[in-house]
Structure formats: structure tokens, C-alpha cells
Design a protein around this motif. Structure first.
Motif, PDB file in Angstrom:
ATOM      1  N   GLY A  36     -35.708 -21.665 -73.185  1.00  0.00           N
ATOM      2  CA  GLY A  36     -36.035 -22.007 -73.814  1.00  0.00           C
ATOM      3  C   GLY A  36     -37.729 -22.935 -73.829  1.00  0.00           C
ATOM      4  N   SER A  37     -37.787 -23.105 -73.197  1.00  0.00           N
ATOM      5  CA  SER A  37     -39.431 -22.877 -73.308  1.00  0.00           C
ATOM      6  C   SER A  37     -40.735 -22.260 -73.593  1.00  0.00           C
ATOM      7  N   LEU A  38     -40.146 -20.723 -73.863  1.00  0.00           N
ATOM      8  CA  LEU A  38     -40.650 -19.357 -74.566  1.00  0.00           C
ATOM      9  C   LEU A  38     -41.444 -19.644 -75.820  1.00  0.00           C
ATOM     10  N   GLU A  39     -43.065 -19.620 -75.828  1.00  0.00           N
ATOM     11  CA  GLU A  39     -43.128 -19.913 -76.604  1.00  0.00           C
ATOM     12  C   GLU A  39     -43.360 -18.869 -77.113  1.00  0.00           C
ATOM     13  N   PRO A  40     -43.863 -18.640 -78.921  1.00  0.00           N
ATOM     14  CA  PRO A  40     -43.924 -18.027 -79.266  1.00  0.00           C
ATOM     15  C   PRO A  40     -44.536 -16.530 -79.376  1.00  0.00           C
ATOM     16  N   GLU A  41     -46.283 -17.384 -78.918  1.00  0.00           N
ATOM     17  CA  GLU A  41     -47.216 -15.764 -78.485  1.00  0.00           C
ATOM     18  C   GLU A  41     -46.715 -15.378 -77.535  1.00  0.00           C
ATOM     19  N   HIS A  42     -46.008 -15.897 -76.333  1.00  0.00           N
ATOM     20  CA  HIS A  42     -45.651 -14.956 -75.500  1.00  0.00           C
ATOM     21  C   HIS A  42     -44.756 -14.582 -75.235  1.00  0.00           C
ATOM     22  N   MET A  43     -43.230 -14.934 -76.045  1.00  0.00           N
ATOM     23  CA  MET A  43     -42.492 -13.575 -76.904  1.00  0.00           C
ATOM     24  C   MET A  43     -42.928 -12.506 -77.672  1.00  0.00           C
ATOM     25  N   LEU A  44     -44.038 -12.287 -78.530  1.00  0.00           N
ATOM     26  CA  LEU A  44     -44.441 -11.472 -79.054  1.00  0.00           C
ATOM     27  C   LEU A  44     -45.219 -10.919 -77.897  1.00  0.00           C
ATOM     28  N   SER A  45     -46.310 -11.146 -76.870  1.00  0.00           N
ATOM     29  CA  SER A  45     -46.517 -10.608 -75.772  1.00  0.00           C
ATOM     30  C   SER A  45     -45.568  -9.761 -74.932  1.00  0.00           C
ATOM     31  N   LEU A  46     -44.707 -10.032 -75.059  1.00  0.00           N
ATOM     32  CA  LEU A  46     -43.917  -9.422 -73.877  1.00  0.00           C
ATOM     33  C   LEU A  46     -42.960  -8.556 -74.830  1.00  0.00           C
ATOM     34  N   ALA A  47     -42.811  -8.187 -76.072  1.00  0.00           N
ATOM     35  CA  ALA A  47     -42.170  -7.539 -76.893  1.00  0.00           C
ATOM     36  C   ALA A  47     -42.963  -6.831 -77.365  1.00  0.00           C
ATOM     37  N   THR A  48     -44.428  -6.878 -77.609  1.00  0.00           N
ATOM     38  CA  THR A  48     -45.212  -5.280 -77.180  1.00  0.00           C
ATOM     39  C   THR A  48     -45.136  -5.169 -75.930  1.00  0.00           C
ATOM     40  N   LYS A  49     -45.202  -5.463 -74.751  1.00  0.00           N
ATOM     41  CA  LYS A  49     -45.147  -5.400 -73.726  1.00  0.00           C
ATOM     42  C   LYS A  49     -43.995  -3.907 -73.833  1.00  0.00           C
ATOM     43  N   HIS A  50     -42.836  -4.931 -73.195  1.00  0.00           N
ATOM     44  CA  HIS A  50     -42.005  -3.903 -73.513  1.00  0.00           C
ATOM     45  C   HIS A  50     -41.797  -2.790 -74.153  1.00  0.00           C
ATOM     46  N   GLY A  51     -42.351  -2.819 -75.358  1.00  0.00           N
ATOM     47  CA  GLY A  51     -41.929  -1.747 -76.969  1.00  0.00           C
ATOM     48  C   GLY A  51     -40.381  -1.957 -77.000  1.00  0.00           C
ATOM     49  N   ILE A  52     -41.127  -4.014 -77.206  1.00  0.00           N
ATOM     50  CA  ILE A  52     -39.047  -4.241 -77.094  1.00  0.00           C
ATOM     51  C   ILE A  52     -39.203  -4.380 -79.189  1.00  0.00           C
ATOM     52  N   LYS A  53     -38.469  -4.127 -80.226  1.00  0.00           N
ATOM     53  CA  LYS A  53     -38.262  -4.657 -81.797  1.00  0.00           C
ATOM     54  C   LYS A  53     -38.127  -5.929 -82.092  1.00  0.00           C
ATOM     55  N   LEU A  54     -38.405  -6.975 -82.619  1.00  0.00           N
ATOM     56  CA  LEU A  54     -38.261  -8.242 -83.033  1.00  0.00           C
ATOM     57  C   LEU A  54     -38.146  -8.427 -84.653  1.00  0.00           C
ATOM     58  N   PRO A  55     -36.902  -8.933 -84.631  1.00  0.00           N
ATOM     59  CA  PRO A  55     -37.092  -9.538 -86.586  1.00  0.00           C
ATOM     60  C   PRO A  55     -38.264 -10.246 -86.620  1.00  0.00           C
ATOM     61  N   TYR A  56     -39.414 -10.528 -86.126  1.00  0.00           N
ATOM     62  CA  TYR A  56     -40.762 -10.852 -86.126  1.00  0.00           C
ATOM     63  C   TYR A  56     -42.161 -10.203 -86.114  1.00  0.00           C
ATOM     64  N   LYS A  57     -42.788 -10.519 -87.096  1.00  0.00           N
ATOM     65  CA  LYS A  57     -43.648  -9.936 -86.723  1.00  0.00           C
ATOM     66  C   LYS A  57     -44.653 -11.046 -86.081  1.00  0.00           C
ATOM     67  N   THR A  58     -45.168 -11.886 -87.207  1.00  0.00           N
ATOM     68  CA  THR A  58     -46.149 -12.894 -86.793  1.00  0.00           C
ATOM     69  C   THR A  58     -45.379 -14.095 -86.225  1.00  0.00           C
ATOM     70  N   LEU A  59     -46.621 -15.322 -85.233  1.00  0.00           N
ATOM     71  CA  LEU A  59     -46.436 -16.081 -85.051  1.00  0.00           C
ATOM     72  C   LEU A  59     -45.194 -17.366 -85.995  1.00  0.00           C
ATOM     73  N   ASP A  60     -46.193 -17.241 -87.747  1.00  0.00           N
ATOM     74  CA  ASP A  60     -45.452 -17.725 -88.550  1.00  0.00           C
ATOM     75  C   ASP A  60     -44.130 -17.055 -88.823  1.00  0.00           C
ATOM     76  N   ASP A  61     -43.945 -15.924 -88.769  1.00  0.00           N
ATOM     77  CA  ASP A  61     -42.308 -15.971 -89.102  1.00  0.00           C
ATOM     78  C   ASP A  61     -40.751 -16.618 -88.162  1.00  0.00           C
ATOM     79  N   ILE A  62     -41.860 -16.604 -86.972  1.00  0.00           N
ATOM     80  CA  ILE A  62     -40.907 -17.180 -85.626  1.00  0.00           C
ATOM     81  C   ILE A  62     -40.943 -18.297 -85.663  1.00  0.00           C
TER      82      ILE A  62
END
Ligand code: HPA
Ligand code: ZN
Length: 344
Positions: A36-62
Motif C-alpha cells: 500500500g506504499s506503492l506510489e502511482p509513479e512507481h506503479m506506472l514505471s514497473l508496468a512499463t518495465k514488465h509490459g503490463i497493461k493497467l487500466p490507467y495511462k497517466t498519474l491523473d487516471d490513477i
């Protein structure tokens, strides 16, 4: 680098605790889900690193998605977000970022929860998770003497059998785990469902905590104490519905790890002004302040203290008592507790 432990003198007074006072107060945090300490920026960068599709594109979406009606609406996004954690370095980095935050906020000791089933259920090895976390904890200890421990939580919406398997899987890492806990969807998953798991954990020498009385009834607090034999209750705020339970908690000093911002964000209270933490403190209950899932609930530990000052008029004296409680309620050895308490 040394942690910040001194500054303005900690004399107690009836002044409302301001942000500087809160920051400089030596504190322990006992209810923090590391996922629960996973910050939105970190979440997006890990999704990019691993090629994981999230239902969010931007920090504002999150950020826009983080509007919760109740515990379950949060848990759905929390498990989705945790799905970007894949390799040992991801778990290391998550832990490292939170421990750096501890250094900044003068959190001298932290007991952090993690949910192995959230990861093993997606095919990530238990070993990957625990090695990443403990390596970061070791580095923070070496670099600035950060004191920390891990609480392994069972997901209560899953079967008892899966919790038993998780306990078995944890056995080779017993020395790296301070306690076991119980989290996830509370209502409909009462403490009694995990009675055998907790008794086996006790036999194996694990300390025990459980979420109870967050959304669930006061009876779940009584049941966690009597059936699971826990040393602390996580949340526990619904005890106020049962005055004789409040009296018992005040008498026995079983700690409650309370999470004010979490309770407001998950609609346990409509407004921080309704939060009972200071009433419980004044009644003699051993309440502590914690952030629960800071990146989802709008704030880390100091933000939680500051919210109490702003909405409930928490005094410096009450803030010091809450910080004192956090060390007393910890699982630290007595002499280490005393060392930290002497700083207050
Ligand atoms: N309650 C229950 N389970 C959780 C929570 C919480 O506040 N945070 C993460 N898992
Ligand atoms: Zn929690």
C-alpha cells in the motif's frame, strides 16, 4: 546518514501539535501494508518495465480512480496495483522507498505487513518477495540504523487451507518474520475461520496480530482476542459500539493500531472530526497512529498525525502519548523499547 531524532525540545504542553513538532517526534509505525506504499509513479514505471497493461495511462487516471466507497472498492485496486511487482528488485525498491520515508519522517522503528498470497497467487515465488524486502531492510539498517520487522498477513477472503499452505511456505524464513496477521475483506470472514492457522502459527513461535473492527463488528475484536490469541488489534475502532469492550481494552492495554486517514477514505467515518481515536486515548486505551496504505489514502504517518491536530485539536501532550504508545505496543525487546522511549 544519521536519523533525525532531536530538534525542538519535546516538552509537553496543551498546544496543538504542529507539523514541525510531529515531524521531530520520534515515532514507530506498526500498521503499514508495504504494498500500500506503492506510489502511482512507481506503479506506472514497473508496468512499463514488465509490459503490463493497467487500466490507467497517466498519474491523473490513477489518482482519479482512488475514490473509495468501502474497503472492498479499495482492495480491488490495491490487488490490481500490486500486480506490477514481479522480480526481487521490484520488491527491494518498494521497501527501500518506504524506509527512506521513515528516515525523513523520524519513524525510528516500523513493523510492516506484507501479503505473500497476493504474489504467490500470480506465480511469484515466496522467496523472491521476502528476499527483496529483507535485503532492503538490511541495507537501511546498515546505512542509518533503521529498525524494522515484517508481519506476514493471510488474506481472509481466501480459504483457510491456503493460509495453512502459506504458513508452511514461510517456515524456512521464520527468522525473517516477526509476526503473522490477518487482512483483506473483513465482513463475512470472521476470526474463527483462521483459528487453526493462528494456533499453528503460535506453536511455531510467531507473534500474532489481526485486523478486526475496521468494517466488521466489535464482536470480531473480542473473537480475535479470544480465538486467535493476538497481541494487537489492527484498526479496532468499532470497539466504540461496545462500551464494555472499550473498558476491557483500557484495562488490558491491548494495543489498537489505528489508521485515521484510511478510516475516512474508506468511509468508516464521513469526516475526521468524527474519529474516536483521541476519545479512546483519553479513556486509557493503548491506541497508536498509523498510515495503513499511504499511497492510496492520501498520506504517510506524519500526515495522519497532522490530520488529527487539524480536525480533532490533538495537543502536543496527546501526540507524545501516541508516539510513546507506538514504541510500547511494538514487538521490540524491552531494552530497545526503553532506548527509544528515552528519546521522547
Ligand atoms: N484492511 C484490510 N485489508 C487491507 C487493508 C485494510 O485497511 N489494507 C491492505 N489490506
Ligand atoms: Zn491495514
Amino acid at each position: 546518514m544519521k536519523p533525525r531524532i532531536t530538534g525542538r525540545s519535546m516538552k509537553t504542553s496543551s498546544l496543538i501539535a504542529d507539523a514541525e513538532f510531529v515531524l521531530e517526534l520520534p515515532k514507530a509505525e506498526l500498521h503499514l501494508h508495504i504494498e500500500g506504499s506503492l506510489e502511482p509513479e512507481h506503479m506506472l514505471s514497473l508496468a512499463t518495465k514488465h509490459g503490463i497493461k493497467l487500466p490507467y495511462k497517466t498519474l491523473d487516471d490513477i489518482r482519479a480512480a482512488y475514490q473509495f466507497d468501502d474497503l472492498q472498492s479499495f482492495l480491488d485496486l490495491y490487488y490490481l496495483g500490486a500486480g506490477v511487482l514481479m522480480d526481487e528488485q521490484d520488491f527491494y525498491d518498494l521497501m527501500w522507498r518506504y524506509l527512506c520515508r521513515c528516515r525523513e519522517e523520524n519513524i525510528l522503528h516500523t513493523e510492516m505487513m506484507f501479503d505473500p498470497q497476493t504474489h504467490t497467487g500470480r506465480g511469484i515465488a515466496f522467496e523472491t518477495v521476502i528476499n527483496g524486502f529483507t535485503r532492503a531492510m538490511g541495507d537501511a539498517k546498515t546505512e542509518w540504523h533503521q529498525s524494522s520487522g515484517l508481519i506476514m498477513c493471510f488474506l481472509r477472503h481466501l480459504a483457510e487451507e491456503e493460509a495453512l499452505q502459506t504458513l508452511e511456505e514461510a517456515m524456512p524464513y521464520k527468522d525473517k518474520i516477526l509476526a503473522v496477521g490477518l487482512d483483506s475483506a473483513e465482513v463475512g470472514h470472521p476470526p474463527e475461520k483462521f483459528q487453526r492457522v493462528f494456533s499453528r502459527a503460535a506453536e511455531a513461535g510467531f507473534l500474532r496480530v489481526a485486523h478486526a473492527g475496521e468494517e466488521g463488528p466489535a464482536q470480531y475484536i473480542r473473537d480475535a482476542l479470544s480465538l486467535l490469541d493476538v497481541q494487537r488489534i489492527d484498526h479496532g475502532v468499532r470497539c466504540v459500539d461496545d462500551p464494555s469492550l472499550v473498558d476491557e481494552l483500557a484495562r488490558t492495554k491491548v494495543p489498537l493500531t489505528v489508521c485515521p486517514l484510511s478510516n475516512v477514505r474508506l468511509c468508516v467515518y464521513d469526516d475526521m472530526k468524527q474519529h474516536p481515536i483521541l476519545e479512546l486515548l483519553e479513556k486509557g486505551c493503548r491506541v497508536t497512529v498509523n498510515s495503513d496504505d499511504p499511497s492510496y489514502f492520501g498520506g504517510y504517518l506524519c500526515d495522519n498525525f497532522n490530520a488529527l491536530a487539524k480536525s480533532l485539536g490533538m495537543t502536543e501532550q496527546q501526540a507524545v502519548q501516541l508516539a510513546r504508545n507506538s514504541f510500547v505496543a511494538s514487538f521490540l525487546p524491552e531494552e530497545v523499547k526503553q532506548k527509544f522511549l528515552s528519546l521522547l
